[in-house]
Design a protein around this motif. Structure first.
Motif, PDB file in Angstrom:
ATOM      1  N   ILE A 145       2.281   5.145  -0.757  1.00 21.31           N
ATOM      2  CA  ILE A 145       3.259   6.225  -0.583  1.00 21.31           C
ATOM      3  C   ILE A 145       3.278   6.971  -1.987  1.00 21.31           C
ATOM      4  CG2 ILE A 145       4.525   4.858   0.954  1.00 21.31           C
ATOM      5  CD1 ILE A 145       6.624   4.117  -1.175  1.00 21.31           C
ATOM      6  N   TRP A 147       5.191   9.755  -4.994  1.00 19.62           N
ATOM      7  CA  TRP A 147       6.320   9.830  -5.996  1.00 19.62           C
ATOM      8  C   TRP A 147       7.668  10.549  -5.675  1.00 19.62           C
ATOM      9  CZ3 TRP A 147       5.871  14.765  -7.106  1.00 19.62           C
ATOM     10  CH2 TRP A 147       4.768  15.366  -7.265  1.00 19.62           C
ATOM     11  N   LYS A 171       1.908   0.070  -1.515  1.00 25.05           N
ATOM     12  CA  LYS A 171       1.495   0.355  -2.691  1.00 25.05           C
ATOM     13  C   LYS A 171       2.250   1.533  -3.060  1.00 25.05           C
ATOM     14  CE  LYS A 171      -1.271   2.749  -5.554  1.00 25.05           C
ATOM     15  NZ  LYS A 171      -0.270   3.476  -6.511  1.00 25.05           N
ATOM     16  N   GLU A 174       1.965   5.209  -8.782  1.00 25.71           N
ATOM     17  CA  GLU A 174       2.203   4.534 -10.288  1.00 25.71           C
ATOM     18  C   GLU A 174       3.264   5.268 -11.134  1.00 25.71           C
ATOM     19  OE1 GLU A 174      -1.724   6.285 -10.842  1.00 25.71           O
ATOM     20  OE2 GLU A 174      -1.222   6.869 -12.707  1.00 25.71           O
ATOM     21  N   GLY A 204      -3.905   4.375  -8.196  1.00 23.73           N
ATOM     22  CA  GLY A 204      -4.158   4.667  -6.936  1.00 23.73           C
ATOM     23  C   GLY A 204      -6.003   4.324  -6.629  1.00 23.73           C
ATOM     24  N   GLY A 208      -4.818   1.312  -4.662  1.00 29.50           N
ATOM     25  CA  GLY A 208      -4.777   2.144  -3.403  1.00 29.50           C
ATOM     26  C   GLY A 208      -5.936   2.197  -2.613  1.00 29.50           C
ATOM     27  N   PHE A 222      -0.576   6.424   5.062  1.00 26.34           N
ATOM     28  CA  PHE A 222      -0.750   7.096   3.835  1.00 26.34           C
ATOM     29  C   PHE A 222       0.173   8.314   3.715  1.00 26.34           C
ATOM     30  CE2 PHE A 222      -2.387  10.535   1.380  1.00 26.34           C
ATOM     31  CZ  PHE A 222      -2.734  10.006   0.112  1.00 26.34           C
ATOM     32  N   SER A 225      -1.648  13.360  -1.007  1.00 28.05           N
ATOM     33  CA  SER A 225      -2.412  14.606  -1.027  1.00 28.05           C
ATOM     34  C   SER A 225      -3.664  14.619   0.005  1.00 28.05           C
ATOM     35  CB  SER A 225      -3.116  14.786  -2.414  1.00 28.05           C
ATOM     36  OG  SER A 225      -3.886  13.746  -2.633  1.00 28.05           O
ATOM     37  N   GLY A 248       1.522  16.843   3.700  1.00 26.43           N
ATOM     38  CA  GLY A 248       1.892  18.043   3.107  1.00 26.43           C
ATOM     39  C   GLY A 248       1.894  19.067   3.805  1.00 26.43           C
ATOM     40  N   GLN A 326       1.699  17.637 -12.888  1.00 26.84           N
ATOM     41  CA  GLN A 326       2.345  18.533 -11.985  1.00 26.84           C
ATOM     42  C   GLN A 326       2.942  19.604 -12.501  1.00 26.84           C
ATOM     43  OE1 GLN A 326       2.011  17.671  -8.703  1.00 26.84           O
ATOM     44  NE2 GLN A 326       3.371  19.183  -7.833  1.00 26.84           N
ATOM     45  N   ARG A 329       0.179  21.855 -13.024  1.00 30.90           N
ATOM     46  CA  ARG A 329      -0.273  22.634 -11.664  1.00 30.90           C
ATOM     47  C   ARG A 329       0.737  23.528 -11.287  1.00 30.90           C
ATOM     48  NH1 ARG A 329      -2.264  20.480  -6.459  1.00 30.90           N
ATOM     49  NH2 ARG A 329      -1.136  21.494  -4.965  1.00 30.90           N
TER      50      ARG A 329
HETATM   51  P1  NAP Z   1      -1.953  11.328  -4.192  1.00 33.65           P
HETATM   52  O1  NAP Z   1      -2.848  11.287  -5.374  1.00 33.65           O
HETATM   53  O2  NAP Z   1      -2.473  11.702  -2.927  1.00 33.65           O
HETATM   54  O3  NAP Z   1      -1.068   9.963  -4.282  1.00 33.65           O
HETATM   55  C1  NAP Z   1      -0.342   9.477  -2.945  1.00 33.65           C
HETATM   56  C2  NAP Z   1      -0.554   7.864  -3.311  1.00 33.65           C
HETATM   57  O4  NAP Z   1      -2.034   7.539  -3.208  1.00 33.65           O
HETATM   58  C3  NAP Z   1      -0.038   7.271  -4.339  1.00 33.65           C
HETATM   59  O5  NAP Z   1       0.159   5.960  -4.217  1.00 33.65           O
HETATM   60  C4  NAP Z   1      -1.342   7.395  -5.056  1.00 33.65           C
HETATM   61  O6  NAP Z   1      -1.311   6.115  -6.298  1.00 33.65           O
HETATM   62  C5  NAP Z   1      -2.525   6.765  -4.162  1.00 33.65           C
HETATM   63  N1  NAP Z   1      -3.642   7.054  -4.354  1.00 33.65           N
HETATM   64  C6  NAP Z   1      -4.388   8.002  -5.368  1.00 33.65           C
HETATM   65  N2  NAP Z   1      -5.620   7.918  -5.184  1.00 33.65           N
HETATM   66  C7  NAP Z   1      -5.960   6.720  -4.363  1.00 33.65           C
HETATM   67  C8  NAP Z   1      -7.027   6.415  -3.770  1.00 33.65           C
HETATM   68  N3  NAP Z   1      -8.318   6.779  -4.272  1.00 33.65           N
HETATM   69  N4  NAP Z   1      -7.051   5.596  -2.802  1.00 33.65           N
HETATM   70  C9  NAP Z   1      -5.934   5.086  -2.150  1.00 33.65           C
HETATM   71  N5  NAP Z   1      -4.662   5.516  -2.575  1.00 33.65           N
HETATM   72  C10 NAP Z   1      -4.996   6.466  -3.809  1.00 33.65           C
HETATM   73  O7  NAP Z   1      -0.981  12.344  -4.524  1.00 33.65           O
HETATM   74  P2  NAP Z   1      -0.355  12.672  -6.228  1.00 33.65           P
HETATM   75  O8  NAP Z   1      -1.646  12.715  -7.251  1.00 33.65           O
HETATM   76  O9  NAP Z   1       0.744  12.124  -6.608  1.00 33.65           O
HETATM   77  O10 NAP Z   1       0.070  14.264  -6.277  1.00 33.65           O
HETATM   78  C11 NAP Z   1      -1.006  15.395  -6.072  1.00 33.65           C
HETATM   79  C12 NAP Z   1      -0.896  16.358  -5.164  1.00 33.65           C
HETATM   80  O11 NAP Z   1      -0.496  15.761  -3.647  1.00 33.65           O
HETATM   81  C13 NAP Z   1       0.750  17.046  -5.410  1.00 33.65           C
HETATM   82  O12 NAP Z   1       0.608  18.019  -6.285  1.00 33.65           O
HETATM   83  C14 NAP Z   1       1.190  17.502  -4.056  1.00 33.65           C
HETATM   84  O13 NAP Z   1       0.392  18.655  -3.792  1.00 33.65           O
HETATM   85  C15 NAP Z   1       0.457  16.657  -3.215  1.00 33.65           C
HETATM   86  N6  NAP Z   1       1.274  15.553  -2.648  1.00 33.65           N
HETATM   87  C16 NAP Z   1       1.912  15.561  -1.431  1.00 33.65           C
HETATM   88  C17 NAP Z   1       2.960  14.387  -1.106  1.00 33.65           C
HETATM   89  C18 NAP Z   1       3.394  14.578   0.244  1.00 33.65           C
HETATM   90  O14 NAP Z   1       4.733  14.121   0.850  1.00 33.65           O
HETATM   91  N7  NAP Z   1       2.665  15.341   1.463  1.00 33.65           N
HETATM   92  C19 NAP Z   1       3.632  13.881  -1.960  1.00 33.65           C
HETATM   93  C20 NAP Z   1       2.837  13.717  -3.222  1.00 33.65           C
HETATM   94  C21 NAP Z   1       1.895  14.675  -3.416  1.00 33.65           C
HETATM   95  P3  NAP Z   1      -1.194   6.520  -7.851  1.00 33.65           P
HETATM   96  O15 NAP Z   1       0.028   7.328  -7.620  1.00 33.65           O
HETATM   97  O16 NAP Z   1      -1.173   5.198  -8.447  1.00 33.65           O
HETATM   98  O17 NAP Z   1      -2.132   7.503  -8.066  1.00 33.65           O
END
Ligand code: NAP
Ligand code: MG
Length: 477
Positions: A145, A147, A171, A174, A204, A208, A222, A225, A248, A326, A329
């Motif tokens: 999930i 943040w 998970k 972070e 992640g 993750g 999941f 992103s 998203g 963020q 970004r």
């Molecule tokens: P993200 O990297 O997709 O993180 C979402 C979850 O996936 C977190 O728990 C993250 O852990 C985990 N994760 C990261 N890399 C992974 C991997 N290789 N394998 C499995 N799990 C993994 O998103 P973010 O970096 O927090 O945000 C980046 C962008 O995603 C944002 O700017 C936004 O555009 C988008 N976003 C969308 C939503 C939505 O609800 N749709 C929510 C958040 C972000 P860690 O936090 O430990 O990296």
């Protein structure tokens, strides 16, 4: 320092590594969490498997439901404490954090009360046979999930999994693991057996990735992103196990000339400012019929200029964004739009007295945004609203459907036939007419079309996603 919750026990990372916990409101480190890895993921999956073979797996649906209801009540009993944890960890205003905790409790109540209402079926078949369709748990479910709504997300994804009798490995992001750890502790105290819910914290790409690829999981959910969602689905495909992705959106607010603006304006502003725009369902595109464009955008701008950003304790319209990446970004999108000459129609204000090192950004309304501009197509995940004019209904639909996403849409018009036509033509998992439901709606099936993901969460449909069927054919002659 917070340890991980695995098999009903607190556990530090094998190598004792930790990650700082930073408050977005100030940029200051105020705690540390464990940096787990593949080893702890393995322990958590094994603990979940044992739970399925133990008291948790033997519970009846009614007993599971009762435990979930107790968790819901326990969340309400600890609502102030959980809201404080959440507000500090995410930077969101206290009122928003309190609301998030109420929604968290609602997920446990909703799915707790539904647990024993998922029935099988009897299927007519050839003579001499009795056929029943049984609903069964999937087994060990993995939940990754983001943040933006950490506590709500635990309820949204874990509560239906538990209601159906699965054992979960969670998970959290972070940046925001504190509420998930406390919820797991509260759930255990409310009677959830050991191993039914395990929380592994860490990065992640370590925790993750190890979880999504673990051979012992039977399902992965999941939210986050598109980039990481694709990796998670690839990992799930190698098992192969089912996966639900929520990735998203770029959701349109479609405002026709006859819209009730007194109603629409505050809701449209809130739908992009809420949670500092870090909401997958943020209404980030304002599509307005040409003949009323100036009037509508003028009124939105007036309301937008009154938006105030502050610390959780100031409890204003929104807080800081989540982390420095963020912030960079969102600023990159704002700067690029400014540099390409798109007019700024209004800006919110950052309150005086916020800590200088906090991750604050001014909410910004741009318009008219060219249709091919990044701001009209890409998810910013910040408090940035892009206004675009359209000519007629057909143009509105084409414009609404012109992004890769398809999560939510809203239609603002008093014309009932048009409400129906547009709602049916827009590509989205949820459509709102003269209202907008960003984030809310425990009862309402939710999920994406197109690149917004697949599978459904929330409502009773989540129970189908989190279970499987067994067709039982008995010959009786
Ligand atoms: P993200 O990297 O997709 O993180 C979402 C979850 O996936 C977190 O728990 C993250 O852990 C985990 N994760 C990261 N890399 C992974 C991997 N290789 N394998 C499995 N799990 C993994 O998103 P973010 O970096 O927090 O945000 C980046 C962008 O995603 C944002 O700017 C936004 O555009 C988008 N976003 C969308 C939503 C939505 O609800 N749709 C929510 C958040 C972000 P860690 O936090 O430990 O990296
Ligand atoms: Mg934090």
């Amino acid at each position: 320092m917070k340890k991980m919750f695995i098999g009903g026990r607190w556990m530090a990372a094998q190598d004792e590594r930790t990650i700082p916990v930073v408050a977005p409101e100030s940029g200051e480190t105020f705690d540390r969490i464990s940096r787990g890895g593949a080893h702890e993921v393995d322990l958590a999956v094994k603990a979940a498997r044992s739970a399925l073979a133990g008291p948790w797996g033997r519970m009846t649906a009614t007993e599971r439901g009762r435990v979930l209801m107790k968790i819901g009540q326990a969340v309400l009993d600890h609502a102030d404490e959980l809201a404080q944890i959440e507000a500090r960890d995410t930077g969101k205003p206290m009122t928003t954090a309190r609301n998030d905790i109420t929604v968290l409790a609602r997920y446990f109540e909703f799915y707790g009360s539904a647990a024993d209402k998922v029935h099988g079926e009897v299927i007519p078949f050839v003579g001499g046979h009795h056929v029943s369709l049984l609903r069964e748990p999937l087994g060990v479910t993995a939940h990754i999930i983001p943040w933006n709504y950490p506590a709500q997300m635990v309820g949204r994804t874990v509560a239906p999994a538990l209601a159906m009798g699965n054992a979960a490995v969670l998970k959290p992001a972070e940046d925001t693991s504190l509420s998930a750890l406390r919820i797991a502790e509260i759930a255990a105290a409310a009677g959830l057996p050991d191993g039914a819910l395990n929380v592994v914290t860490g990065l992640g790409e370590e925790v993750g990735a190890a979880l999504a690829a673990h051979p012992g999981i039977d399902f992965v959910s999941f939210t986050g992103s598109n980039e990481v969602g694709t990796l998670v689905q690839q990992a799930a495909a190698r098992r192969p196990v089912k996966c639900v992705l929520e990735l998203g959106g770029k959701s349109p607010q479609i405002v026709f000339a006859d819209a009730d603006l007194d109603r629409a304006v505050p809701i449209i502003v809130r739908a992009i400012v809420q949670n500092a725009g870090q909401t997958c369902t943020a209404g980030s595109r304002l599509l307005v019929q040409q003949e009323v464009y100036d009037q509508v955008v003028g009124r939105i701008a007036e309301a937008f200029a009154k938006v105030r950003v502050g610390t959780p304790e100031m409890d204003l319209d929104c807080g800081p964004v989540m982390n420095p990446a963020q912030l960079a970004r969102v600023k990159r999108y704002i700067d690029a739009a400014r540099n390409s000459g798109i007019p700024v129609l209004a800006e919110g204000r950052i309150a005086e007295g916020v800590p200088a090192a906090g991750f604050y950004v001014k909410p910004t309304l741009f318009g008219p945004v060219p249709r091919d501009n990044a701001l009209a197509r890409e998810e910013v995940f910040g408090p940035v609203l892009a206004a675009l004019p359209f000519t007629d209904e057909a143009d509105a639909i084409a414009l609404a459907n012109s992004t890769e996403y398809g999560l939510l849409a809203a239609v603002w018009t008093e014309n009932g036939a048009r409400q129906q036509r547009v709602a049916k033509a827009v590509q989205a998992g949820q459509v709102f007419v003269n209202c907008y439901g960003a984030g809310g709606g425990v009862e309402l099936p939710f999920g994406g079309t197109k690149r917004s993901g697949h599978g459904r969460e929330k409502g009773l449909l989540a129970l189908e996603e989190l279970s499987t069927t067994k067709t039982l054919v008995q010959y009786h002659g």
